[in-house]
Structure formats: C-alpha cells, structure tokens
Design a protein around this motif. Structure first.
Motif, short mmCIF file in Angstrom:
data_model
loop_
_atom_site.label_atom_id
_atom_site.label_comp_id
_atom_site.label_asym_id
_atom_site.label_seq_id
_atom_site.Cartn_x
_atom_site.Cartn_y
_atom_site.Cartn_z
N ARG A 94 -7.73 -17.51 -3.32
CA ARG A 94 -6.62 -18.28 -3.86
C ARG A 94 -6.59 -18.15 -5.40
NH1 ARG A 94 -4.04 -21.84 -0.95
NH2 ARG A 94 -5.85 -22.08 0.45
N GLY A 95 -5.43 -17.76 -5.92
CA GLY A 95 -5.27 -17.62 -7.36
C GLY A 95 -5.73 -16.29 -7.92
N LYS A 96 -6.25 -15.41 -7.09
CA LYS A 96 -6.73 -14.10 -7.55
C LYS A 96 -5.66 -13.05 -7.26
CE LYS A 96 -11.68 -15.03 -6.99
NZ LYS A 96 -11.57 -16.47 -6.69
N ARG A 97 -5.04 -12.54 -8.29
CA ARG A 97 -3.99 -11.53 -8.18
C ARG A 97 -4.14 -10.50 -9.32
NH1 ARG A 97 -3.68 -14.32 -4.42
NH2 ARG A 97 -1.87 -15.11 -3.28
N PRO A 98 -3.77 -9.24 -9.07
CA PRO A 98 -3.40 -8.61 -7.79
C PRO A 98 -4.61 -8.48 -6.87
CG PRO A 98 -3.53 -6.95 -9.51
CD PRO A 98 -3.74 -8.27 -10.20
N LEU A 99 -4.33 -8.25 -5.60
CA LEU A 99 -5.35 -8.43 -4.58
C LEU A 99 -5.29 -7.33 -3.53
CD1 LEU A 99 -7.41 -10.51 -3.21
CD2 LEU A 99 -5.40 -11.39 -2.03
N VAL A 100 -6.48 -6.85 -3.11
CA VAL A 100 -6.62 -5.92 -1.98
C VAL A 100 -7.68 -6.49 -1.04
CG1 VAL A 100 -7.39 -3.64 -1.23
CG2 VAL A 100 -5.94 -3.85 -3.24
N ILE A 101 -7.35 -6.61 0.23
CA ILE A 101 -8.29 -7.08 1.25
C ILE A 101 -8.39 -5.99 2.32
CG2 ILE A 101 -8.81 -8.84 2.98
CD1 ILE A 101 -7.26 -10.83 1.36
N LEU A 131 -1.43 -15.61 1.41
CA LEU A 131 -1.70 -14.85 0.18
C LEU A 131 -0.59 -13.85 -0.13
CD1 LEU A 131 -5.50 -14.04 0.79
CD2 LEU A 131 -4.54 -15.86 -0.62
N ASP A 132 0.51 -13.92 0.63
CA ASP A 132 1.61 -12.96 0.47
C ASP A 132 1.09 -11.53 0.60
OD1 ASP A 132 3.44 -15.01 0.00
OD2 ASP A 132 2.95 -15.06 -2.14
N ALA A 133 0.18 -11.30 1.57
CA ALA A 133 -0.43 -9.99 1.75
C ALA A 133 0.44 -9.11 2.65
CB ALA A 133 -1.82 -10.14 2.35
N VAL A 134 0.53 -7.83 2.29
CA VAL A 134 1.31 -6.85 3.03
C VAL A 134 0.36 -5.84 3.66
CG1 VAL A 134 3.08 -5.07 2.85
CG2 VAL A 134 3.25 -7.13 1.45
N LEU A 135 0.59 -5.51 4.92
CA LEU A 135 -0.23 -4.53 5.61
C LEU A 135 0.13 -3.13 5.12
CD1 LEU A 135 -2.34 -3.98 7.87
CD2 LEU A 135 -0.39 -3.72 9.44
N LEU A 136 -0.89 -2.35 4.72
CA LEU A 136 -0.66 -1.01 4.20
C LEU A 136 -0.84 0.07 5.26
CD1 LEU A 136 -2.50 -1.21 0.74
CD2 LEU A 136 -0.08 -1.62 1.25
N VAL A 153 -8.75 -0.78 14.09
CA VAL A 153 -9.35 -2.07 13.76
C VAL A 153 -9.65 -2.20 12.27
CG1 VAL A 153 -10.33 -2.47 16.04
CG2 VAL A 153 -11.63 -1.17 14.34
N ASP A 154 -9.56 -1.08 11.54
CA ASP A 154 -9.82 -1.09 10.09
C ASP A 154 -8.48 -1.22 9.38
OD1 ASP A 154 -12.76 -0.39 10.23
OD2 ASP A 154 -11.88 1.30 11.30
N LEU A 155 -8.29 -2.32 8.69
CA LEU A 155 -6.99 -2.64 8.11
C LEU A 155 -7.10 -2.80 6.60
CD1 LEU A 155 -5.98 -5.37 10.72
CD2 LEU A 155 -5.53 -2.91 10.83
N THR A 156 -5.97 -2.54 5.93
CA THR A 156 -5.89 -2.70 4.47
C THR A 156 -4.66 -3.54 4.14
OG1 THR A 156 -6.78 -0.45 4.26
CG2 THR A 156 -5.92 -1.49 2.26
N PHE A 157 -4.89 -4.63 3.41
CA PHE A 157 -3.80 -5.50 2.98
C PHE A 157 -3.77 -5.54 1.45
CE2 PHE A 157 -4.97 -7.01 7.16
CZ PHE A 157 -3.76 -7.32 7.76
N ALA A 158 -2.58 -5.71 0.89
CA ALA A 158 -2.41 -5.86 -0.56
C ALA A 158 -1.32 -6.90 -0.80
CB ALA A 158 -2.04 -4.54 -1.21
N CYS A 159 -1.43 -7.62 -1.91
CA CYS A 159 -0.40 -8.61 -2.23
C CYS A 159 0.91 -7.89 -2.54
CB CYS A 159 -0.85 -9.48 -3.41
SG CYS A 159 -1.12 -8.58 -4.94
N GLU A 160 2.01 -8.62 -2.43
CA GLU A 160 3.33 -8.00 -2.57
C GLU A 160 3.54 -7.34 -3.93
OE1 GLU A 160 6.17 -11.00 -1.69
OE2 GLU A 160 5.97 -10.76 0.50
N THR A 161 2.92 -7.87 -4.97
CA THR A 161 3.10 -7.29 -6.31
C THR A 161 2.33 -5.99 -6.47
OG1 THR A 161 1.27 -8.65 -7.14
CG2 THR A 161 3.51 -9.53 -7.35
N LEU A 162 1.27 -5.81 -5.68
CA LEU A 162 0.45 -4.60 -5.81
C LEU A 162 0.86 -3.51 -4.84
CD1 LEU A 162 -2.07 -3.31 -7.19
CD2 LEU A 162 -3.44 -4.28 -5.33
#
Length: 372
Positions: A94-101, A131-136, A153-162
């Motif tokens: 929470r509060g950490k942007r830009p973000l990759v999960i 987190l407004d995360a988008v699946l890449l 099963v291996d996924l990559t998410f990034a916030c909308e701004t990134l």
C-alpha cells in the motif's frame, strides 16, 4: 544455469521462486523468511529501499524507483490462508508506486491461459484490484511443464501507471533446468521519452571529480547569444566539456563470466534440449507426440548427466590446482564466496622472509630454512 541465463540475457533484476540456495550477499539478494522467494539485484544497481523485517513467502525491494515484489504462494494453502496471505502483501504494498508483483501464485484461470478457473484466481484478482494492478501475461504459453502437465501459474502484475512502460513480456525458450520457464520483460526508463534519442549517453565516475578543474572550465566559458534552444545547447556543451576535463569515464559493466564448469559440449547439449522441448510442445495432440516427448526426455537427461560430470571433473581439477597455484582460480573462487577483500600475492623478498620467519620460527638445533 541461472547465472548463465542472466549473463546471456543481461538481466538487471531477477525475481526468483523456490530457490534452492542464496547465490549472493544480502545486500544484493533479498530473500523472504522461508527461503521461497527472492530478488537478485545485479550490475551494481543500488537497492534504494527494502523491508524493515522479512516476511514469509514474499520479498520486496525498491530498485531504480520501482517496487518489485517476489511472491510464492504454496499450493498447500487453503483458500482462507491464501486470502490472508494476499492481504499481507496488499498491506505491505500500500502506497508503494510504481509497482511490479511477480511470482508463482499456483492459481489457475482461463483469463491467463489455463484450461479452467479454480477458486484461487478470483481471490487473487479481487485482492490485486485494490492496488490497481494489471496482468502482463500475454497469450497462453505454459510457464510450467512437468509430469502433472502444463499450466500457467507464474504471473506478472504491474500497476496501471507502470504497465504502459513494459516494452515486452515473453515466456523465454531458454532452458532453465527447472519445470518452470523463465519470464523476461523490459521496463522503459521513465525519462527515456523526454530525452532525444540521438543524444549521446554520458557517464562519468563522480568519485574522481576534481572540483577546481570543473569550476575553471565552467567559469572560462563565454555566454552564447541566440535563442533559448541555442543557449541551452551551448550550456550542455560547456557542462559536458567540464565533466570530461574533471572526471574519468565510468567503467562499463563487466560481462559475467560463465560458471567454472561450463563447456562447449554443455552449450551444445543445451541447444539440443531447447530444440527438443519446442518440438515436444508443438506436437501435443498429434501422432508424433510420444516420440518427441521421448526425445526431449532423452536430451534433458543427457544435459543433466553432462552438467554433473563436468562439475565433478572441474571440482577435482580445482582441488589439484590449489597445490600448484596457491593464488590462482581456486583462491579467487574461495575469496568471492567469503565476500571479503582479496590479498595480492606478496612480491617483496623482505616481506616473504618476514612472513616465513613469523609463521615458521627456527628451532635451535633444528634444520634451517634457506630462501632465495
């Protein structure tokens, strides 16, 4: 194999799951509390921020202004435990942007290429939506190929701004010696769009700055009349000249050497294994599927045998080389694992005699040691 893959692809940040050991010191290898997720920072890139305490099954770090999260969700977690686990990640992010999960979530959904959707997938999407995360993930290429079958099963998410800055996302065909495939993506520099593409890239070693020389060059420059663009260009030329005169150029990043057991034979076997795996994947559902699957299993077995044999042979050679070359490669390998300054071989006869006299004191009445 991980070190070789990173070297070939010039990776800056590696996000790892289920690592079998830590390969680097804590300042560049940030692992979770269970040793199931890690982030490896390479190329001398500084870690700008890290967690105050380690967490189970996930780790994070701020690198180049971006927060990277490495996540491993064990399949044994119940739906309630999985939801609580994601809540911990959300709270930390929470509060950490830009973000990759990114990581192995052990979640199945038709949305990212699986044959069916399981209960974990909606829980995951609903949680990361906070987190407004988008699946890449793109396409339906499997990220896991094992005896149980293939899946994503291996996924990559990034916030909308990134997400718009991710230039590429692909499941690599590089052989990883694992059931999971490597995922490679590149993130565009946030300032790249504002810099002219034709401008030369400047890099200097700030530690060598001579302030007096820099000031002399800048103060000796004259103002250039003209438009604002001409004046800005002239100013940049003056600053560049001052930096060239007062600092040495930065040393380019050294290419990582291959591991000590790497050989041309292993490289060829690896290429053959990759070709066999691709043919096996493409033949699914066809008549020749069984033959290609057997060829892939044989190629993979030959590669594993070659790696183990080369490791044993090279280790034996390193042990034998210790006696013939004390300060050679075995010493460098051992010192690199200790993470401490290396000592150069003494060259002064006076220092050698002093060291020998201190380490091997002469006993009265015993044989004497004579040095050249």
């Amino acid at each position: 194999m991980l070190c070789d893959t990173i070297s070939k692809l010039s990776i800056d940040v590696a996000i790892l799951c289920e690592q079998y050991k830590n390969l680097a010191p804590p300042n560049t290898w940030l692992a979770d509390a269970n040793g199931q997720a890690a982030i490896w920072v390479l190329g001398g890139i500084p870690v700008q921020q890290r967690p105050a305490r380690v967490h189970p099954y996930f780790s994070w770090a701020r690198i180049g202004g971006i927060f990277f999260f490495s996540v491993y969700a064990p399949p044994r977690l119940s739906e309630m435990e999985f939801s609580a686990f994601l809540a911990n990640i959300i709270e930390e992010a929470r509060g950490k942007r830009p973000l990759v999960i990114a990581g192995d979530f052990n979640a199945w959904s038709t949305e990212w290429g699986c044959r069916k959707t399981k209960p974990r997938a909606p829980i995951l999407l609903d949680s990361l939506a906070l987190l407004d995360a988008v699946l890449l993930n793109i396409g339906d290429v499997p990220t896991f190929n094992g005896k149980q079958g293939s899946s994503v099963v291996d996924l990559t998410f990034a916030c909308e701004t990134l997400a718009p800055r991710v230039l590429s996302w692909t499941v690599s065909g590089v052989y990883t010696h694992s059931d999971h495939q490597a995922i490679v993506f590149e993130i565009e520099d946030d300032e790249a769009s504002s810099r002219p593409s034709t401008r030369r890239s400047y890099r200097w070693n700030a530690r060598t700055l001579d302030v007096d020389r820099f000031s002399a060059v800048v103060s000796g420059a004259s103002d250039a009349p003209g438009t604002a663009e001409d004046m800005a260009s002239s100013l940049m030329d003056v600053i560049t000249s001052a930096c060239d005169a007062s600092m040495s150029g930065a040393v380019p990043r050294r290419r990582r050497e291959p591991v000590y057991w790497w050989t041309a034979e292993i490289a060829e076997l690896r290429r053959s294994c990759i070709r066999a795996r691709r043919l096996s994947q493409r033949s699914r559902g066809r008549q020749d599927e069984e033959a290609h699957s057997a060829n892939y299993a044989s190629a993979r077995r030959l590669l594993r045998v070659a790696i183990k044999s080369s490791k044993r042979r090279c280790w034996s050679q390193l042990c034998d080389k210790v006696d013939s070359d004390v300060w050679g490669r075995p010493y460098r390998i051992a010192m690199s694992r200790l993470r401490c300054p290396q000592t150069r071989q003494p060259s002064s006869p006076l220092l050698v005699r002093g060291a020998v006299a201190a380490l091997f004191p002469r006993v009265l009445g015993g044989p004497a040691l004579q040095l050249p």
